[in-house]
Structures are given as C-alpha cells and as structure tokens.
Design a protein around this motif. Structure first.
Motif, mmCIF file in Angstrom:
data_model
loop_
_atom_site.group_PDB
_atom_site.id
_atom_site.type_symbol
_atom_site.label_atom_id
_atom_site.label_comp_id
_atom_site.label_asym_id
_atom_site.label_seq_id
_atom_site.Cartn_x
_atom_site.Cartn_y
_atom_site.Cartn_z
ATOM 1 N N GLU A 88 23.989 95.545 94.142
ATOM 2 C CA GLU A 88 24.841 94.856 95.305
ATOM 3 C C GLU A 88 26.156 95.214 95.093
ATOM 4 O O GLU A 88 26.977 94.471 95.577
ATOM 5 N N GLN A 89 26.367 96.097 94.158
ATOM 6 C CA GLN A 89 27.959 96.485 93.822
ATOM 7 C C GLN A 89 27.635 97.910 93.739
ATOM 8 O O GLN A 89 26.543 98.659 93.488
ATOM 9 N N PRO A 90 29.082 98.681 93.976
ATOM 10 C CA PRO A 90 29.037 100.254 93.612
ATOM 11 C C PRO A 90 28.873 100.384 92.256
ATOM 12 O O PRO A 90 28.779 99.796 91.451
ATOM 13 N N ILE A 91 28.572 101.747 92.260
ATOM 14 C CA ILE A 91 27.954 102.437 90.800
ATOM 15 C C ILE A 91 29.025 102.000 89.732
ATOM 16 O O ILE A 91 28.279 101.797 88.561
ATOM 17 N N ASP A 92 30.193 101.925 89.857
ATOM 18 C CA ASP A 92 31.086 101.903 88.758
ATOM 19 C C ASP A 92 31.344 100.310 88.382
ATOM 20 O O ASP A 92 32.130 100.215 87.193
ATOM 21 N N ARG A 93 30.552 99.569 89.075
ATOM 22 C CA ARG A 93 30.845 98.084 88.817
ATOM 23 C C ARG A 93 29.584 97.500 88.352
ATOM 24 O O ARG A 93 29.250 96.572 87.736
ATOM 25 N N ILE A 94 28.459 98.617 88.099
ATOM 26 C CA ILE A 94 27.251 98.047 87.368
ATOM 27 C C ILE A 94 27.115 98.038 86.009
ATOM 28 O O ILE A 94 27.653 99.020 85.300
ATOM 29 N N LYS A 95 26.699 96.989 85.337
ATOM 30 C CA LYS A 95 26.695 96.699 84.042
ATOM 31 C C LYS A 95 25.413 96.670 83.306
ATOM 32 O O LYS A 95 25.245 96.998 82.305
ATOM 33 N N GLN A 102 6.747 101.279 86.213
ATOM 34 C CA GLN A 102 5.460 101.816 86.751
ATOM 35 C C GLN A 102 6.052 103.537 86.587
ATOM 36 O O GLN A 102 5.258 104.457 87.142
ATOM 37 N N SER A 103 7.194 103.971 86.329
ATOM 38 C CA SER A 103 7.698 105.143 86.378
ATOM 39 C C SER A 103 8.053 105.743 84.931
ATOM 40 O O SER A 103 8.353 105.024 84.066
ATOM 41 N N ARG A 104 8.054 107.364 84.809
ATOM 42 C CA ARG A 104 8.494 107.741 83.632
ATOM 43 C C ARG A 104 9.306 108.847 84.120
ATOM 44 O O ARG A 104 10.646 108.816 83.697
ATOM 45 N N SER A 105 9.243 109.715 84.815
ATOM 46 C CA SER A 105 10.134 110.659 85.306
ATOM 47 C C SER A 105 11.316 109.927 86.098
ATOM 48 O O SER A 105 12.512 110.655 85.686
ATOM 49 N N SER A 106 11.175 108.914 86.972
ATOM 50 C CA SER A 106 12.202 108.563 87.542
ATOM 51 C C SER A 106 13.237 107.781 86.740
ATOM 52 O O SER A 106 14.312 107.744 86.857
ATOM 53 N N VAL A 107 12.574 107.294 85.438
ATOM 54 C CA VAL A 107 13.332 106.505 84.593
ATOM 55 C C VAL A 107 14.040 107.623 83.923
ATOM 56 O O VAL A 107 15.618 107.385 83.706
ATOM 57 N N ASN A 108 13.628 108.611 83.521
ATOM 58 C CA ASN A 108 14.552 109.553 82.717
ATOM 59 C C ASN A 108 15.397 110.380 83.579
ATOM 60 O O ASN A 108 16.426 110.714 83.025
ATOM 61 N N LEU A 109 15.100 110.376 84.910
ATOM 62 C CA LEU A 109 16.248 110.980 85.743
ATOM 63 C C LEU A 109 17.290 109.850 85.938
ATOM 64 O O LEU A 109 18.612 110.406 86.072
ATOM 65 N N LEU A 110 16.958 108.766 85.807
ATOM 66 C CA LEU A 110 18.223 107.784 85.916
ATOM 67 C C LEU A 110 19.047 107.943 84.741
ATOM 68 O O LEU A 110 20.259 107.813 85.017
ATOM 69 N N LYS A 111 18.569 107.913 83.669
ATOM 70 C CA LYS A 111 19.333 107.926 82.300
ATOM 71 C C LYS A 111 20.236 109.229 82.580
ATOM 72 O O LYS A 111 21.208 109.339 81.975
ATOM 73 N N TRP A 112 19.486 110.476 83.102
ATOM 74 C CA TRP A 112 20.349 111.763 83.162
ATOM 75 C C TRP A 112 21.477 111.522 83.917
ATOM 76 O O TRP A 112 22.676 111.945 83.837
ATOM 77 N N LEU A 113 21.423 111.023 85.190
ATOM 78 C CA LEU A 113 22.424 110.612 86.165
ATOM 79 C C LEU A 113 23.296 109.660 85.608
ATOM 80 O O LEU A 113 24.625 109.959 85.747
ATOM 81 N N VAL A 114 23.027 108.708 84.860
ATOM 82 C CA VAL A 114 24.046 107.479 84.310
ATOM 83 C C VAL A 114 24.857 108.592 83.359
ATOM 84 O O VAL A 114 26.127 108.228 83.172
ATOM 85 N N LYS A 115 24.418 109.359 82.079
ATOM 86 C CA LYS A 115 25.051 110.149 81.418
ATOM 87 C C LYS A 115 25.826 111.125 81.794
ATOM 88 O O LYS A 115 27.072 111.441 81.549
ATOM 89 N N HIS A 117 26.060 112.617 85.485
ATOM 90 C CA HIS A 117 26.445 112.390 86.973
ATOM 91 C C HIS A 117 27.567 111.358 87.085
ATOM 92 O O HIS A 117 28.630 111.688 87.677
ATOM 93 N N TRP A 118 26.941 110.146 87.016
ATOM 94 C CA TRP A 118 27.918 108.818 87.196
ATOM 95 C C TRP A 118 28.806 108.883 86.023
ATOM 96 O O TRP A 118 29.900 108.030 86.234
ATOM 97 N N LYS A 119 28.422 108.790 84.867
ATOM 98 C CA LYS A 119 29.232 108.714 83.645
ATOM 99 C C LYS A 119 29.743 107.480 83.320
ATOM 100 O O LYS A 119 31.089 107.166 83.373
ATOM 101 N N ILE A 120 28.557 106.469 83.554
ATOM 102 C CA ILE A 120 28.893 105.121 83.429
ATOM 103 C C ILE A 120 28.355 104.592 81.882
ATOM 104 O O ILE A 120 27.459 104.942 81.570
#
Length: 246
Positions: A88-95, A102-115, A117-120
C-alpha cells in the motif's frame, strides 16, 4: 514393465502449457505426474521422492549433482504478473516484507532486489500460511506468487513485478523454474519430453480457454507474461542468479 519416471509438476496455471502434452502424448505412459507447490517440489527432488521436477532454480545449488533437462522452463523476459511484491506504500516507504512460503526462487529474487536494485533496509519475515496476505497494510508488504498473485492484483495500490524489476536491473530475462533431475536421464526420454512440452505451447488458445477463470487474461499470461523457451539469454540470466549469494 519398466518403472515410470516420477515427474514433479507445479500446481499453478503457469505450468499448464508445459504439462498439456505430458498428459496427452504417448510419453504419458512412461511417467507419473506428481503435483505440489514449488517449495514442496524442491524438497521432493532433494529427498528422491521424484526423479524429475519443474523445480525452483534456487534449489539447484543445494543438490549434490544436478541436470537441467530439455529446452523449456518457467521464465519471463519482462513482467511475469504472477510473482510480485504487493504493497500500500511505494518501495522506499516499506519497512517489513512477508515472504511467500510456497516459493524459493522468488524469495531469493526479492532478497536480491532489496539489496542490489532498490537498496532499502527492511525486515524480512518468512510467512507460514496464507494468513500473511492479510498483513499487507501501512508499511508492511508481501511477496505473493502463482495463481494467488493473479487474484490479488486488483486489491493493492502498488505492485512490483519481480521479473520485471530483475530485467530493469540486469537487462536479462529471469528463470523461475527448470526441469531438473539428480540423475542423468536418457536422451531418448528427454527428446520425447521436449516434444511434449512443445506440443502444449502449440495449443495456448485451447489451454487458456480451458482454464479461464475470469481473474486474468490467460492468453496474455501464457503468451506474453510467461516465456517458456530456455534459450541462451535465459541461461545467461539463470547463470547470473545462481552466482549470487543469499
């Protein structure tokens, strides 16, 4: 009578074009299809409960030996629609971000993007069951995959497509799952297996009509969001992802 090869398939719409031919062509008499969600299939391959599985690529480094079989996969060259971060918030406001159980690849992809790409800076929480979707509010977001993600698309203000974000960050397509075995399978079997996968991709219209649920345009999903051919670009994307540490 020869023992059938146990083939693990994912219980999501995205696999229907690949398994269409496996259920209809003569190869169906050589295999036993076992259906589960991605993370469960990964465990089945690791424990030997299946011989060949359409498993999340994140499990590959955990296998003592592995073979990626054939020329088909679950991949995307841009937005995949069914693997996303909902908020419900833009990426830079997510805490806080809940991670789909149900996922493995998607979770690791999210972790990669956080570190990378988004750097949050966020708190990552492993979800245990479906109730985590109810926690998406204020500065709490969640990764949802599969058919459930398609159904949730109208419900949240912000949707960050993980495959699309990977493409923006790397310029490469993303491979979520591939046909992986821990033992070498015969070339004759893999040839017939590939032919069965290809058969389904020649019947996208029929498959989309058969599984139409009014939630999402399945013809678009199968032919535009998803990309099933494990070509060199996807292999390059897969290689980069597998070289990362999580």
């Amino acid at each position: 009578m020869e023992q059938k090869i146990r083939v693990g398939i994912v219980s999501y719409l995205n696999t229907r074009p690949l398994i269409y031919g496996l259920q209809r062509l003569p190869i169906k008499d050589e295999i036993e299809l076992i259906e589960a969600y991605p993370a469960s299939l990964a465990e089945k391959l690791k424990t030997g409960a299946i011989d060949l599985g359409l498993v999340p690529v994140a499990v590959i480094p955990q296998l003592p030996q592995y073979y990626i079989n054939g020329n088909y996969c679950i991949g995307a060259v841009g937005d995949v629609a069914s693997v996303a971060l909902f908020s419900e918030q833009p990426i830079d406001r997510i805490k806080k971000i809940y991670l789909d159980y149900q996922s493995r690849s998607s979770v690791n992809l999210l972790k990669w993007l956080v570190k990378h790409h988004w750097k949050i800076q966020v708190e990552l929480v492993d979800a245990k069951d479906e109730s985590y979707i109810n926690y998406i509010k204020d500065d709490t977001a969640a990764v949802i995959i599969g058919d459930r993600a398609l159904a949730q698309r109208p419900n949240f203000k912000y949707i960050y497509d993980l495959a699309g974000e990977w493409k923006i960050a790397t310029g490469l397509p993303f491979v979520f799952a591939a046909w992986v075995s821990t033992q070498k399978l015969s070339e004759d079997f893999i040839t017939k297996f590939d032919e069965a996968n290809a058969y389904g991709l020649q019947h996208i219209d029929e498959i989309a009509a058969e599984y139409d649920n009014g939630v999402y345009d399945l013809k678009k999903y199968f032919s535009q969001n998803l990309s099933y051919t494990l070509d060199q670009e996807k292999r390059n994307g897969l290689k980069k992802f597998m070289e990362e540490e999580f």
